[in-house]
Scaffold this motif. Structure first.
Motif, mmCIF file in Angstrom:
data_model
loop_
_atom_site.group_PDB
_atom_site.id
_atom_site.type_symbol
_atom_site.label_atom_id
_atom_site.label_comp_id
_atom_site.label_asym_id
_atom_site.label_seq_id
_atom_site.Cartn_x
_atom_site.Cartn_y
_atom_site.Cartn_z
ATOM 1 N N MET A 1 44.825 35.560 49.560
ATOM 2 C CA MET A 1 44.641 35.137 50.950
ATOM 3 C C MET A 1 44.158 33.687 50.989
ATOM 4 S SD MET A 1 42.110 36.723 53.896
ATOM 5 C CE MET A 1 42.908 38.326 53.834
ATOM 6 N N ALA A 2 44.759 32.901 51.869
ATOM 7 C CA ALA A 2 44.390 31.487 51.978
ATOM 8 C C ALA A 2 42.977 31.355 52.519
ATOM 9 C CB ALA A 2 45.377 30.770 52.899
ATOM 10 N N GLN A 3 42.280 30.360 52.025
ATOM 11 C CA GLN A 3 40.928 30.106 52.503
ATOM 12 C C GLN A 3 40.965 29.587 53.935
ATOM 13 O OE1 GLN A 3 39.414 27.264 49.659
ATOM 14 N NE2 GLN A 3 38.346 28.836 48.521
ATOM 15 N N SER A 4 39.975 29.983 54.729
ATOM 16 C CA SER A 4 39.844 29.418 56.064
ATOM 17 C C SER A 4 39.388 27.975 55.930
ATOM 18 C CB SER A 4 38.826 30.211 56.884
ATOM 19 O OG SER A 4 37.519 30.002 56.365
ATOM 20 N N SER A 5 39.581 27.218 56.988
ATOM 21 C CA SER A 5 39.133 25.821 57.001
ATOM 22 C C SER A 5 37.638 25.747 56.725
ATOM 23 C CB SER A 5 39.461 25.180 58.348
ATOM 24 O OG SER A 5 38.942 23.871 58.435
ATOM 25 N N ASP A 6 36.871 26.652 57.355
ATOM 26 C CA ASP A 6 35.420 26.653 57.210
ATOM 27 C C ASP A 6 35.008 26.894 55.759
ATOM 28 O OD1 ASP A 6 32.723 26.754 58.587
ATOM 29 O OD2 ASP A 6 32.715 28.746 57.688
ATOM 30 N N GLU A 7 35.598 27.913 55.135
ATOM 31 C CA GLU A 7 35.250 28.255 53.762
ATOM 32 C C GLU A 7 35.660 27.147 52.798
ATOM 33 O OE1 GLU A 7 35.956 31.893 50.523
ATOM 34 O OE2 GLU A 7 37.162 31.775 52.348
ATOM 35 N N LEU A 8 36.843 26.591 53.019
ATOM 36 C CA LEU A 8 37.347 25.522 52.149
ATOM 37 C C LEU A 8 36.426 24.307 52.172
ATOM 38 C CD1 LEU A 8 39.680 24.454 50.363
ATOM 39 C CD2 LEU A 8 40.759 23.632 52.464
ATOM 40 N N ILE A 9 36.027 23.902 53.378
ATOM 41 C CA ILE A 9 35.168 22.730 53.532
ATOM 42 C C ILE A 9 33.814 22.965 52.859
ATOM 43 C CG2 ILE A 9 33.905 21.322 55.203
ATOM 44 C CD1 ILE A 9 36.901 20.698 55.016
ATOM 45 N N LYS A 10 33.240 24.138 53.067
ATOM 46 C CA LYS A 10 31.914 24.417 52.505
ATOM 47 C C LYS A 10 31.945 24.464 50.983
ATOM 48 C CE LYS A 10 30.046 26.639 56.624
ATOM 49 N NZ LYS A 10 29.473 27.846 57.245
ATOM 50 N N ARG A 11 32.982 25.052 50.416
ATOM 51 C CA ARG A 11 33.109 25.075 48.965
ATOM 52 C C ARG A 11 33.238 23.653 48.417
ATOM 53 N NH1 ARG A 11 34.498 29.805 46.226
ATOM 54 N NH2 ARG A 11 34.714 31.656 47.544
ATOM 55 N N GLU A 12 34.022 22.856 49.111
ATOM 56 C CA GLU A 12 34.238 21.473 48.673
ATOM 57 C C GLU A 12 32.943 20.666 48.728
ATOM 58 O OE1 GLU A 12 36.721 18.669 51.041
ATOM 59 O OE2 GLU A 12 38.069 18.820 49.333
ATOM 60 N N ILE A 13 32.141 20.870 49.758
ATOM 61 C CA ILE A 13 30.865 20.175 49.888
ATOM 62 C C ILE A 13 29.949 20.511 48.714
ATOM 63 C CG2 ILE A 13 28.715 20.120 51.225
ATOM 64 C CD1 ILE A 13 30.487 20.403 53.757
ATOM 65 N N ILE A 14 29.854 21.805 48.391
ATOM 66 C CA ILE A 14 28.974 22.234 47.291
ATOM 67 C C ILE A 14 29.442 21.638 45.969
ATOM 68 C CG2 ILE A 14 28.211 24.235 45.965
ATOM 69 C CD1 ILE A 14 28.387 25.841 48.641
ATOM 70 N N GLN A 15 30.759 21.635 45.747
ATOM 71 C CA GLN A 15 31.296 21.106 44.494
ATOM 72 C C GLN A 15 31.130 19.591 44.385
ATOM 73 O OE1 GLN A 15 35.339 22.525 44.523
ATOM 74 N NE2 GLN A 15 34.747 24.657 44.105
ATOM 75 N N ALA A 16 31.324 18.881 45.505
ATOM 76 C CA ALA A 16 31.310 17.417 45.473
ATOM 77 C C ALA A 16 29.903 16.830 45.519
ATOM 78 C CB ALA A 16 32.139 16.867 46.635
ATOM 79 N N VAL A 17 28.988 17.519 46.186
ATOM 80 C CA VAL A 17 27.654 16.953 46.417
ATOM 81 C C VAL A 17 26.559 17.742 45.696
ATOM 82 C CG1 VAL A 17 26.027 16.157 48.177
ATOM 83 C CG2 VAL A 17 28.475 16.161 48.680
ATOM 84 N N GLY A 18 26.722 19.036 45.622
ATOM 85 C CA GLY A 18 25.695 19.868 45.002
ATOM 86 C C GLY A 18 24.622 20.274 46.002
ATOM 87 N N TYR A 19 23.685 21.077 45.520
ATOM 88 C CA TYR A 19 22.646 21.606 46.401
ATOM 89 C C TYR A 19 21.457 20.659 46.564
ATOM 90 C CZ TYR A 19 24.942 26.161 46.560
ATOM 91 O OH TYR A 19 25.838 27.176 46.780
ATOM 92 N N VAL A 20 21.200 19.843 45.539
ATOM 93 C CA VAL A 20 20.076 18.900 45.615
ATOM 94 C C VAL A 20 20.543 17.551 45.094
ATOM 95 C CG1 VAL A 20 17.719 18.381 44.887
ATOM 96 C CG2 VAL A 20 18.413 20.761 45.228
ATOM 97 N N ARG A 21 20.240 16.506 45.858
ATOM 98 C CA ARG A 21 20.596 15.149 45.422
ATOM 99 C C ARG A 21 19.555 14.179 45.966
ATOM 100 N NH1 ARG A 21 25.837 13.241 43.576
ATOM 101 N NH2 ARG A 21 25.817 10.956 43.432
ATOM 102 N N ASN A 22 18.940 13.428 45.079
ATOM 103 C CA ASN A 22 17.947 12.414 45.452
ATOM 104 C C ASN A 22 16.871 13.004 46.368
ATOM 105 O OD1 ASN A 22 16.776 9.893 45.373
ATOM 106 N ND2 ASN A 22 18.111 8.998 46.925
ATOM 107 N N ASP A 23 16.363 14.166 45.967
ATOM 108 C CA ASP A 23 15.303 14.858 46.706
ATOM 109 C C ASP A 23 15.739 15.348 48.078
ATOM 110 O OD1 ASP A 23 13.447 14.593 44.641
ATOM 111 O OD2 ASP A 23 12.768 12.639 45.369
ATOM 112 N N CYS A 24 17.026 15.379 48.334
ATOM 113 C CA CYS A 24 17.547 15.968 49.574
ATOM 114 C C CYS A 24 18.157 17.322 49.241
ATOM 115 C CB CYS A 24 18.607 15.074 50.206
ATOM 116 S SG CYS A 24 17.953 13.885 51.384
ATOM 117 N N ARG A 25 17.842 18.303 50.050
ATOM 118 C CA ARG A 25 18.334 19.659 49.807
ATOM 119 C C ARG A 25 19.429 20.000 50.823
ATOM 120 N NH1 ARG A 25 16.435 23.609 46.752
ATOM 121 N NH2 ARG A 25 14.510 22.445 46.365
ATOM 122 N N LEU A 26 20.501 20.568 50.324
ATOM 123 C CA LEU A 26 21.614 20.986 51.164
ATOM 124 C C LEU A 26 21.268 22.275 51.896
ATOM 125 C CD1 LEU A 26 24.649 20.944 52.038
ATOM 126 C CD2 LEU A 26 25.140 22.193 49.918
#
Length: 329
Positions: free
Chosen positions: A1-26
């Motif tokens: 099943m194809a990913q929804s736009s919402d799921e695709l974007i959120k997965r991409e954000i986690i992969q590209a940015v991660g959960y923590v960067r420069n003391d900022c938490r996602l």
């Protein structure tokens, strides 16, 4: 099943940015969760400004200060460019990150690269929002921008320079498009965008009817909101009258009473400097024109009804332009 736009974007954000960067938490929630609809202050992703809640964001980055999590970026994302959204559908999610901007944070509208291009008007809307609101609004198609912003968070001068340069790039895209699409003329813009530009205010007119805001299958309510924000941020320093010639004051009153909390109507009625104008509040319109519009007010604008609407609106626009017709203020 194809990913929804919402799921695709959120997965991409986690992969590209991660959960923590420069003391900022996602802060991000899985698809299907309603937690994003909670206010930011309650652990959600909905920004509120002057008691008006804007659409929930898909992601946010927060840093801790005095045991409080402070917003840095609110992001709304979409895969619309890969899903056939080449026109004004792109404007319809503009308000989701706007609450962050109004509250003085960075708002990002991320449109994942795809087969369509980002509407250049979006860059102009975001640039003008950045100039007039407390925060900054960026239109991006590359999540590297998020990483850059996070990496520069604790370097205020470098961060400001980065943002200023990005805003100038957005303005150039907008200016180049305006010169091409509208020949650099506000008169041409007005004709193409159903707009009347006065020295002290602006009027936009549209064939909205009450059903657009009561029937869940209708998309015109979403379009109305998108066009509202486009007009507001093309003319950010002018009062804006949004004229619905096919709606009466009774229709407005009904929606205020019964649909006041529905997202589209709520935003239209609560956006500062924006006034919804029904046909009753247009002074100088002939009874013939009013009666014609009232007869078709609940009918789709097509066929003979569209001819009646166009003929009636043409007379109203001519009157508004020459001063024989005016908006009741």
């Amino acid at each position: 099943m194809a990913q929804s736009s919402d799921e695709l974007i959120k997965r991409e954000i986690i992969q590209a940015v991660g959960y923590v960067r420069n003391d900022c938490r996602l802060r991000i929630f899985p698809e299907g969760s309603n937690d994003d609809q909670k206010l930011v202050s309650e652990g959600g992703l909905t920004f509120q400004s002057d008691s008006v809640s804007y659409g929930s964001c898909d992601a946010g980055w927060f840093f801790k200060e005095n045991d409080n999590w402070i917003p840095f970026i609110g992001l709304e994302g979409t895969d619309a460019l890969n899903r056939g959204s080449s026109g004004n559908a792109q404007y319809q999610r503009f308000h989701h990150a706007l609450g962050a901007v109004k509250e003085g944070y960075i708002g990002v509208y991320y449109l994942r690269k795809g087969n369509s291009i980002i509407q250049p008007d979006l860059y102009g809307m975001a640039y003008n929002a950045s100039v007039t609101e407390q925060g900054i609004y960026l239109i991006v198609d590359d999540l590297k921008v998020i990483n850059d912003l996070l990496d520069l968070r604790l370097k205020p001068f470098e961060l400001k320079e980065y943002i200023d340069n990005y805003l100038l790039k957005m303005k150039k895209i907008y200016d180049d498009s305006f010169n091409l699409k509208y020949k650099g003329s506000w008169d041409t813009f007005a004709k193409k965008r159903s707009t009347i530009i006065k020295p002290d205010y602006v009027i936009k007119y549209a064939a909205r009817m009450i059903r657009n805001f009561t029937d869940g299958s209708q998309r015109a309510g979403h379009i109305a909101v998108g066009e509202m924000y486009l007009t507001k941020y093309f003319f950010p320093n002018k009062p804006f009258y949004y004229l619905f010639p096919k709606m009466t004051q009774a229709d407005i009153d009904y929606l205020d009473k019964n649909k006041g909390n529905d997202k589209e109507w709520y935003l239209l009625r609560n956006e500062p400097n924006v006034t919804i104008v029904p046909i009753d509040n247009v002074i100088g319109v002939s009874n013939e024109v009013k009666d014609s519009l009232i007869k078709i007010k609940d009918l789709p604008s097509k066929g003979n009804e569209l001819k009646i609407y166009n003929s009636s609106v043409k007379q109203i626009v001519e009157g508004l332009n020459n001063g024989k017709i005016s908006i009741k203020k």
